[in-house]
Each structure stands twice: as C-alpha cells, then as structure tokens.
Enzyme design. Sequence first.
Site, short mmCIF file in Angstrom:
data_model
loop_
_atom_site.label_atom_id
_atom_site.label_comp_id
_atom_site.label_asym_id
_atom_site.label_seq_id
_atom_site.Cartn_x
_atom_site.Cartn_y
_atom_site.Cartn_z
N ASP A 170 0.86 -0.99 0.17
CA ASP A 170 0.02 -0.05 0.05
C ASP A 170 0.90 1.25 -0.04
O ASP A 170 1.80 1.47 1.05
CB ASP A 170 -1.03 0.14 1.30
CG ASP A 170 -1.80 1.06 1.32
OD1 ASP A 170 -2.57 1.46 0.43
OD2 ASP A 170 -1.71 1.86 2.32
N THR A 184 -3.30 5.33 -3.95
CA THR A 184 -2.01 6.10 -3.29
C THR A 184 -0.76 5.75 -4.04
O THR A 184 -0.09 6.91 -4.34
CB THR A 184 -1.92 5.92 -1.88
OG1 THR A 184 -1.90 4.41 -1.76
CG2 THR A 184 -3.17 6.06 -0.85
N THR A 185 -0.69 4.78 -4.64
CA THR A 185 0.51 4.66 -5.35
C THR A 185 0.59 5.16 -7.01
O THR A 185 1.60 5.89 -7.23
CB THR A 185 0.72 2.96 -5.50
OG1 THR A 185 0.69 2.19 -4.29
CG2 THR A 185 2.20 2.64 -6.36
N ASP A 221 -8.99 -0.28 2.19
CA ASP A 221 -8.86 0.23 0.83
C ASP A 221 -10.36 0.27 -0.04
O ASP A 221 -11.02 0.95 -0.56
CB ASP A 221 -7.79 0.08 0.05
CG ASP A 221 -6.65 0.61 0.69
OD1 ASP A 221 -6.73 1.43 1.56
OD2 ASP A 221 -5.60 0.44 0.14
#
Length: 535
Positions: free
Chosen positions: A66, A99-100, A392
């Site tokens: 994550d 997020t990545t 998530d």
Amino acid sequence: MASLSMAPVNIFRSGADEEKAETARLSSFVGAIAIGDLVKSTLGPKGMDKILLSGGKSGTVTVTNDGATILKAIGVDNPAAKVLVDMSKVQDDEVGDGTTSVTVLAAELLREAELLIAKKIHPQTIISGWRKATQTAREALREAAADHSNDPARFQEDLLNIARTTLSSKLLTHHKAHFSQLAVDAVMRLKGSGNLEAIHVIKKLGGSLTDSYLDEGFLLDKKIGVNQPKRLENAKILIANTGMDTDKIKIFGSRVRVDSTAKVAEIELAEKEKMKEKVERILKHGINCFINRQLIYNYPEQLFAQAGVMAIEHADFAGVERLALVTGGEITSTFEHPELVKLGQCKLIEEVMIGEDMLIHFSGVAMGEACTVVLRGATQQILDEAERSLHDALCVLAQTVKEPRTVYGGGCSEMLMAKAVIDLANRTPGKEAVAMESFAKALTMLPTIIADNAGYDSADLVAQLRAAHQENKTTFGLNMYQGTVGDMVELGITESFQVKRQMLLSASEAAEMILRVDNIIKAAPRKRVPDHHPC
C-alpha cells in the site's frame, strides 16, 4: 564613485542553507522521482510487496504494498519528497485507494519536466501546457464514465467489479471473490450513508483468510463479569466512562494517619458505602447491561451480579465510541439525572467463540447497518495487511455509492486521457504543445509500469494498447493475467471515477507546485543550550 564589492553578501543566519535556481530545481526533481521509484514496483495486480522494519527495541515488521502505508513509514528529508508523501496521505483519506498511482504519476510528470527544462523551456510554459492538458484529460475521463445507479443489478455488479479490481493489487488477490462480496455486503448495509464507523473490523489469529466472515451485529473483544448473566435479551445498555475503583484516594500526594486498625476498617467501609451509592445511582437508570470504559473492581462487580446486571469493563475508547454509535446510546460520566441519559438498545447480547477467544456479540442493535468483519489469518502481518486491503476496498465502495460513476481500469482510462491530450497538443501551436505531449507520456507510463511489474514486454503491450485506442476501442486495457490487450468490459476491470479523477488532479497539482520552485531555504538548526532554570 566607490566601486561596489563583488563579494557575495550572506543575509542568512549562520547555519542556514540556500539552494538556488537549477540546483534547487534539480534537488526537488531528484527527491520526488526517488519517491516515485520507491513505490513504482508495487503498482498493479502483479506488484511486489515491501518489508518495513521499524526502529527501536521491538523492531515491528510490516509487509505491505500500500503506497500510503509505505510512504508514511519512511522518514524523508527532501522537501519535494515530503510533498508527494503528504499528497498520497490526502489521496488515502479522500478516496481510500490510488495512493501508489498518484505518487507514480506525479513523479513521472516531474521526470518529463526535467527533460523539458534541459531543453530550455521555461517552467511557467510547462505549467500552462499541463493546466490545459489536465482539463482535457478530466473532460475525457468524465465523458468515458458510466453511471448505472438507476439499474440496481448492474450497479451491484459494478460494485463487485470495483472491489475485485481494488483487491487485485493487494494481498487478498487470491481470495478476491470472497472478500469483494464481503466488502459489497458490508457497504450495502450502510444504505448509502457511507459511515464506515458502523463497520467494525476484528482481527483474530488462526485459521486462514477464507475463514473471514461478515457478522450482522457488533462484536466486542471483552469479557463479561463474574457471576453475571452471560445472555441478555432486550438489553438496555448504559455506556459510561467513569472510575469504578475504591482503593485509591484521589487527592494527589495525600496521606491518612490512623492510630488503630479499626480506623482503617472504618475508612474502607466508608469507601464501600460510597461505591454502593454510585452503583445504586447507576441501577436507577433501569438498565440490565452496564459497559464501562474504565476498570470495574471486585466490589461493584459483585453488586452488579447481585442485581442481575451484566457488567463489561475496560471497553477501549474506540469500542465505547462505536458501541454508543451503533446502539443509539450516549457515553455518560455522571448519574444524578437518569431522565437525561440516553440508553443504548439491543435485542440480544451473548458470548460467542471465535478461534480460542470468547467475544461479546450484540445483535439487533438500534443502528441496523452496523456489522463486524472478522478477519482470520496465520500471522499478525497477514492480518494487518488484510485489514489495510479491505479498508481500501470499503473506502472506494463507500465513495462509489455516493458518486456512482465508474471508469475502466487496466490502463484503459490513462490511455484514453493520453489520447485526448495528444489530440489537443496536435492542435496547439507553440511550446505549450511540447508540455502537453510530456503530460500524455507521463500518463502512458502508468500502463507501462503495470506491464513491467508483471514481467511482460511493456513496449509491445503499450504500443498495442495505443493502436487499439486509435481505432476507437476505448474500453481496451491491459489483461495482466494473459499478458495481452483485452476488453475491460468483458474482463470486468472497473474502477471508481472519483478515485481516477482525484489521482489526476492531485498528481498534476503537486507536480506543478514542485516545478514552480526555484529556491530552497533551510532554516538554521536551533542550538541546544543548557537549561539553567529547571522547573
């Protein structure tokens, strides 16, 4: 006329540091690109994990892919890198996923900007081109988005596809059918409120990930007091945060001197009477279950048992807050006015066994949407990562229920946006067109990285994907299970429009902000001086 001295004038305090123009810009680019390269390998369904080892004696081990968790755990000193870390945290708080992607896109934009600046294109020209490109990409994404909220069956399928796509890049990918159904069921119980506080996640070691399940009720990981009823129907619950101990004198530093043991017995008796009065005040509320945030000592526990009241002690603060929410009660600290206290309601309280532990199960709570996800797994690291993955998925689904538009994943949306930006660049005269082309190239890097991480020939796959989009096959993306280009509609690879839009806007804004920098001024470190006046 006196000649001006050519010696540089230092206007900063000693110890302060300044980086100017190209040096400052290069420093920002290097830091941001390094952060992008760090998380790049975790992108996509075949992304790799990172082991994070915390300092200190405990040396806690975290295994995760994550982006937000990785970036939160590493300490960065570079100012531009800090901007990207904060941006991924905002993405996590805002939509829960991507997020990545957002970090990698911002880093790729800055990588392209570095090449343009080397060609002597001014940063403001690049920013101007990027702004127009962002607007065009956003409109292309909006036009490609589909909304099936009017058709419950198709919307349910959309939610399942989004959950499966979100979990594909996580630890739970091999059990995504089980967990995507579990996540959709939990979010659908919220009836559109999007209040994820009502979904409680409990982690219990043992069993396998497939033993995880959704419980329609609320589970509290605590014990019921001795000699008290272990099962209650139609419970009236008083939730409190109050001291139920008698063996402390509350005035700090006070001492009691007595001249005989009989006096000690009198003090103990007075304390007992005081506690008895408090318990009687609590019982006047007409309750049959008392839950306290703090400890309940032996004597009050005994009094509750005599009155046939179930008493649960040391329910941690998060547990008490959530209990108050789901049972419809309020947390109370004083008990003088029972008529003003709002009690919690629950149809049944009983003990249940999960693995080797006894937990307290509340069913038929006032907040009907409340539920508990029980996660099982072999190690604590697996449980922690499963919780992050599920969180998530729950966040993305809750966002999708509020904003029901969906887009296709697998690099399809990025290629669609890149095509729209290239078309705009071809129609734009001047240097801004070069900046727009660089924006499109950065967008194309996302499917390239996804293919690279899976071990496929990214150049060939991305070329095929670009050709498919030129032929107006706008739903085509990368099929990472076969290593080919495929139709995302058939594969069911769907993503939330909200996540993609947030990713595009956050990455372009952060990259633009870093690109504007032409000076980095570091304050002088504070000198440590001995304290001559300790308190």
